[in-house]
Design a protein around this motif. Structure first.
Motif, PDB file in Angstrom:
ATOM      1  N   LYS A  81       0.808  -1.223   0.000  1.00  0.00           N
ATOM      2  CA  LYS A  81       0.000   0.000   0.000  1.00  0.00           C
ATOM      3  C   LYS A  81       0.845   1.279   0.000  1.00  0.00           C
ATOM      4  N   HIS A  82       2.080   1.183   0.452  1.00  0.00           N
ATOM      5  CA  HIS A  82       2.857   2.410   0.673  1.00  0.00           C
ATOM      6  C   HIS A  82       4.240   2.372   0.033  1.00  0.00           C
ATOM      7  N   LEU A  83       4.500   1.452  -0.888  1.00  0.00           N
ATOM      8  CA  LEU A  83       5.855   1.308  -1.425  1.00  0.00           C
ATOM      9  C   LEU A  83       6.340   2.609  -2.063  1.00  0.00           C
ATOM     10  N   LEU A  84       5.523   3.195  -2.924  1.00  0.00           N
ATOM     11  CA  LEU A  84       5.961   4.390  -3.631  1.00  0.00           C
ATOM     12  C   LEU A  84       6.237   5.547  -2.672  1.00  0.00           C
ATOM     13  N   SER A  85       5.457   5.641  -1.589  1.00  0.00           N
ATOM     14  CA  SER A  85       5.612   6.773  -0.671  1.00  0.00           C
ATOM     15  C   SER A  85       6.941   6.725   0.087  1.00  0.00           C
ATOM     16  N   LEU A  86       7.622   5.575   0.097  1.00  0.00           N
ATOM     17  CA  LEU A  86       8.929   5.487   0.753  1.00  0.00           C
ATOM     18  C   LEU A  86       9.985   6.272  -0.022  1.00  0.00           C
ATOM     19  N   PHE A  87       9.763   6.448  -1.325  1.00  0.00           N
ATOM     20  CA  PHE A  87      10.726   7.131  -2.181  1.00  0.00           C
ATOM     21  C   PHE A  87      10.284   8.589  -2.317  1.00  0.00           C
ATOM     22  N   GLN A  88      10.818   9.437  -1.461  1.00  0.00           N
ATOM     23  CA  GLN A  88      10.371  10.826  -1.380  1.00  0.00           C
ATOM     24  C   GLN A  88      11.481  11.771  -1.827  1.00  0.00           C
ATOM     25  N   PRO A  89      11.324  12.378  -3.011  1.00  0.00           N
ATOM     26  CA  PRO A  89      12.337  13.331  -3.476  1.00  0.00           C
ATOM     27  C   PRO A  89      12.252  14.643  -2.714  1.00  0.00           C
ATOM     28  N   ARG A  90      13.342  15.362  -2.683  1.00  0.00           N
ATOM     29  CA  ARG A  90      13.301  16.716  -2.150  1.00  0.00           C
ATOM     30  C   ARG A  90      12.305  17.543  -2.964  1.00  0.00           C
ATOM     31  N   PRO A  91      11.694  18.543  -2.351  1.00  0.00           N
ATOM     32  CA  PRO A  91      10.681  19.335  -3.074  1.00  0.00           C
ATOM     33  C   PRO A  91      11.160  19.851  -4.426  1.00  0.00           C
ATOM     34  N   GLU A  92      12.406  20.320  -4.502  1.00  0.00           N
ATOM     35  CA  GLU A  92      12.880  20.880  -5.769  1.00  0.00           C
ATOM     36  C   GLU A  92      13.070  19.827  -6.852  1.00  0.00           C
ATOM     37  N   PHE A  93      13.078  18.545  -6.446  1.00  0.00           N
ATOM     38  CA  PHE A  93      13.276  17.477  -7.421  1.00  0.00           C
ATOM     39  C   PHE A  93      11.990  16.717  -7.761  1.00  0.00           C
ATOM     40  N   ARG A  94      10.869  17.155  -7.222  1.00  0.00           N
ATOM     41  CA  ARG A  94       9.628  16.439  -7.511  1.00  0.00           C
ATOM     42  C   ARG A  94       9.288  16.435  -8.995  1.00  0.00           C
ATOM     43  N   PRO A  95       9.472  17.551  -9.718  1.00  0.00           N
ATOM     44  CA  PRO A  95       9.221  17.488 -11.168  1.00  0.00           C
ATOM     45  C   PRO A  95      10.097  16.458 -11.873  1.00  0.00           C
ATOM     46  N   LEU A  96      11.381  16.448 -11.553  1.00  0.00           N
ATOM     47  CA  LEU A  96      12.297  15.495 -12.162  1.00  0.00           C
ATOM     48  C   LEU A  96      11.913  14.067 -11.806  1.00  0.00           C
ATOM     49  N   PHE A  97      11.510  13.856 -10.568  1.00  0.00           N
ATOM     50  CA  PHE A  97      11.102  12.527 -10.112  1.00  0.00           C
ATOM     51  C   PHE A  97       9.885  12.040 -10.902  1.00  0.00           C
ATOM     52  N   GLU A  98       8.928  12.916 -11.161  1.00  0.00           N
ATOM     53  CA  GLU A  98       7.730  12.539 -11.914  1.00  0.00           C
ATOM     54  C   GLU A  98       8.096  12.121 -13.332  1.00  0.00           C
ATOM     55  N   VAL A  99       9.044  12.811 -13.948  1.00  0.00           N
ATOM     56  CA  VAL A  99       9.472  12.455 -15.299  1.00  0.00           C
ATOM     57  C   VAL A  99      10.157  11.085 -15.298  1.00  0.00           C
ATOM     58  N   ILE A 100      10.978  10.841 -14.287  1.00  0.00           N
ATOM     59  CA  ILE A 100      11.665   9.555 -14.196  1.00  0.00           C
ATOM     60  C   ILE A 100      10.663   8.423 -13.982  1.00  0.00           C
ATOM     61  N   LEU A 101       9.661   8.645 -13.139  1.00  0.00           N
ATOM     62  CA  LEU A 101       8.618   7.639 -12.950  1.00  0.00           C
ATOM     63  C   LEU A 101       7.934   7.315 -14.264  1.00  0.00           C
ATOM     64  N   ALA A 102       7.633   8.343 -15.039  1.00  0.00           N
ATOM     65  CA  ALA A 102       7.003   8.118 -16.340  1.00  0.00           C
ATOM     66  C   ALA A 102       7.940   7.363 -17.273  1.00  0.00           C
ATOM     67  N   GLY A 103       9.236   7.655 -17.183  1.00  0.00           N
ATOM     68  CA  GLY A 103      10.198   6.969 -18.031  1.00  0.00           C
ATOM     69  C   GLY A 103      10.261   5.477 -17.773  1.00  0.00           C
ATOM     70  N   MET A 104       9.916   5.068 -16.550  1.00  0.00           N
ATOM     71  CA  MET A 104       9.936   3.641 -16.231  1.00  0.00           C
ATOM     72  C   MET A 104       8.850   2.868 -16.970  1.00  0.00           C
ATOM     73  N   THR A 105       7.839   3.577 -17.464  1.00  0.00           N
ATOM     74  CA  THR A 105       6.792   2.911 -18.232  1.00  0.00           C
ATOM     75  C   THR A 105       7.260   2.582 -19.640  1.00  0.00           C
ATOM     76  N   LYS A 106       8.369   3.227 -20.068  1.00  0.00           N
ATOM     77  CA  LYS A 106       8.943   3.030 -21.401  1.00  0.00           C
ATOM     78  C   LYS A 106       7.975   3.452 -22.500  1.00  0.00           C
ATOM     79  N   LYS A 107       7.061   4.369 -22.173  1.00  0.00           N
ATOM     80  CA  LYS A 107       6.125   4.915 -23.158  1.00  0.00           C
ATOM     81  C   LYS A 107       6.501   6.378 -23.400  1.00  0.00           C
ATOM     82  N   LYS A 108       6.826   6.686 -24.649  1.00  0.00           N
ATOM     83  CA  LYS A 108       7.262   8.042 -24.964  1.00  0.00           C
ATOM     84  C   LYS A 108       6.170   9.064 -24.668  1.00  0.00           C
TER      85      LYS A 108
END
Length: 587
Positions: A81-108
């Motif tokens: 239920k909480h796996l993703l919430s363990l990986f918490q980026p610093r506030p300034e890196f949240r945009p970058l983190f969201e892009v990386i999460l999307a990249g893991m789907t391998k969908k352009k």
């Protein structure tokens, strides 16, 4: 030997080593619970996610009487239920983190959409610039022809993605290095209710260990007192080498201020209370450095230093005096060393706790890639969990298809860091104690946002892995195979030793080895031996050489030698990253 009825402590003992794999670590909890029903864990080790599992397993063994392994049973439900919430980026890196999460789907399309969501202001500004360019182009073309429409559309799209892409580049190239090369420090971040990974680990370890609130944290010294030895691997990027934790040598120092960015305050407060400030010979102008090594080191530090996956988690900084710079200076230069993921250097340290002739098993739980052409078409749990008990099985490494430049570079990186672990794990006397759970590309690893049902499936694979080891592993069979592997390796080493010891055709003006040892107190290095000590060394070397001579004169008959395992192990001197800190050997 079976566990007596009603006993809470199994009579069987085992060691356990677990492989790294980020979110693949959800495989381990139920595997550990199953093994704990038959075995008590004496030596426990792992890398990266395997290090987290190793630390929590050690905590459960420490608190076995208080229901430690029953508490581990509760972890999969929380993680699902909480796996993703363990990986918490610093506030300034949240945009970058969201892009990386999307990249893991391998969908352009998902990556492009995430890029716009992550940097909306940049996207709007870029789109406006594109629109302006479109207008100017249309004016030059004096009307909207089909050609001008296509060009205008292209300019608009380029503007929409150009500035967000540049912002992404700036985050990676400038902001990330300034934040010690990681999106997530491990601490709970502002405005997030759920705990971050390091805070969760610290609390979970103490809870599983059965420590009353306020009496923690669990330390390696507390484990040693109960005869439990824990080891993890970390990688010092600054000196390009791995280290086994805990360390024997007191050559590193830490900054409490920097550690508070990574570890809970209560952990750092405890460390400060149990460590000493560095001396004047460190030449530190910082004034806040403290010696890192201590028998009271909280075990959460061992886990977090091993799990510092590049770019995802910030490195853990330590400081060391570098005596190789300006050797004439009375005060050596102080260097900031960057400790990254243990998997960079040894992702599956199957050699941990190894002995020539083992008396207890050292189980390994490994993670592989599921290939329907190799493992089976259905992907059933039975096909996903492999324990090569048949002597004909498990002796070959699988091949992997290399797809594109990314696959090629990934293969190069994996080959460089894993080849020794991989070859070790397929040797006779090793492979029959290693159970492998094969995962698909969308399972485990960097798939941080797996749905609960997928996590539950991985947890079940771990349960099956533990059941297989309990039901099918035969210690005497394993020891028999290990004997057949070690005896020839030892014989070859002794035979080679005797040939070198007896060699007379040495370069001119040099001594043969017996005379060299006799004159050892005349050497430039290590010349402090007394004559009786040199005689002791000479006598012991002669006895080893005599064994080697016998082996050279009377080798194994071919009919017998041909029946031994074909895979060969070789004894050799290698640098030791396995510091010997442990129960009864507190350096």
């Amino acid at each position: 030997m079976t566990e007596p009825q009603g006993s809470s402590m199994p009579l069987n003992r085992c060691d356990l080593v677990m492989k790294g794999g980020i979110t693949s670590g959800v495989v381990y909890p139920m595997a550990v619970v199953e093994l704990a029903q038959r075995y008590r864990f004496e030596n426990i080790g792992g890398t990266s996610a395997g290090a987290i599992a190793a630390v929590i397993t050690a905590a459960a063994e420490f608190g076995r009487a208080e229901g430690g392994f029953d508490k581990i049973k509760q972890l999969p439900d929380y993680l699902s239920k909480h796996l993703l919430s363990l990986f918490q980026p610093r506030p300034e890196f949240r945009p970058l983190f969201e892009v990386i999460l999307a990249g893991m789907t391998k969908k352009k399309s998902a990556v492009l959409a995430a890029l716009i969501r992550a940097y909306p202001a940049k996207a709007i500004l870029g789109l406006a610039g594109g629109a302006l360019g479109t207008g100017l182009f249309a004016h030059v073309m004096s009307g909207f022809s089909m050609f001008s429409t296509l060009v205008s559309t292209g300019v608009g799209i380029a503007g929409l993605f150009a500035l967000p892409s540049y912002a992404l580049y700036k985050d990676l190239a400038e902001k990330l290095p300034a934040r010690d090369f990681g999106l997530c420090p491990g601490r709970t971040q502002p405005d997030i209710a759920e705990p971050g990974l390091c805070d969760w680990m610290a609390d979970t370890i103490d809870k599983v260990a059965g420590l009353p609130e306020g009496s923690g944290p669990l330390t390696i010294g507390m484990l040693w007192k109960k005869g439990i030895r824990l080891q993890t691997v970390t990688t010092d990027v600054s000196s390009r080498r791995p280290y086994t934790l805990p360390m024997d040598e007191n050559i590193f120092a830490y900054s409490p201020r920097e550690f508070r960015e990574i570890f809970p305050d209560r952990i750092v407060d405890f460390m400060v209370a149990h460590t000493k400030e560095v001396g004047e010979d460190w030449g530190s102008e910082r004034g806040d450095l403290r010696l890192f090594r201590t028998e009271d080191l909280p075990v959460v530090v061992l886990a977090r230093m091993s799990l510092s996956f590049p770019l995802l988690f910030t490195i853990v900084p330590l400081y060391r005096r570098d005596f190789t710079i300006d050797e004439d200076s009375k005060v050596p230069r102080l260097q900031r060393c960057l400790f990254s993921d243990g998997g960079v250097s040894s992702n599956f340290p199957v050699h941990f706790f190894d002995q020539f002739l083992p008396t207890t098993p050292t189980f390994g739980i490994s993670l592989g890639s599921w290939d329907p052409e190799r493992e089976g078409k259905t992907g059933s749990p039975e096909e996903r969990v492999e324990l090569p008990l048949d002597p004909a099985d498990g002796g070959l490494l699988p091949t992997y298809r290399v797809k594109g430049l990314g696959g090629f570079m990934g293969g190069l990186f994996a080959s460089a860091k894993d080849w020794q672990d991989s070859l070790q794990s397929i040797l006779v006397g090793y492979r029959e104690r290693i159970v492998t759970v094969s995962l698909r590309d969308d399972e485990g690893g960097l798939n941080l946002d797996m749905p609960p049902e997928q996590i539950e499936a991985l947890v079940n694979y771990g349960r099956i892995a533990g059941e297989r080891l309990n039901a099918d592993f035969d210690l005497d069979e394993h020891r028999w195979r290990r004997f057949l592997t070690e005896l020839p390796a030892l014989e070859r080493a002794l035979a080679a030793f005797s040939k070198g010891w007896d060699a007379k055709t040495i370069a001119p003006d040099t001594l043969d080895y017996p005379d060299l040892v006799k004159s050892g107190n005349q050497r430039k290095a290590y010349a402090t031996f007394t004559k009786p000590q040199l005689k002791t060394l000479l006598d012991r070397a002669e006895r080893l050489a005599d064994l080697g001579r016998t082996i050279n004169v009377e080798p194994l008959p071919p009919a017998l030698a041909n029946r031994l395992p074909k895979q060969r192990a070789r004894l050799q001197n290698r640098p030791d990253m396995e510091h010997r800190a442990g129960p009864g050997n507190k350096v």
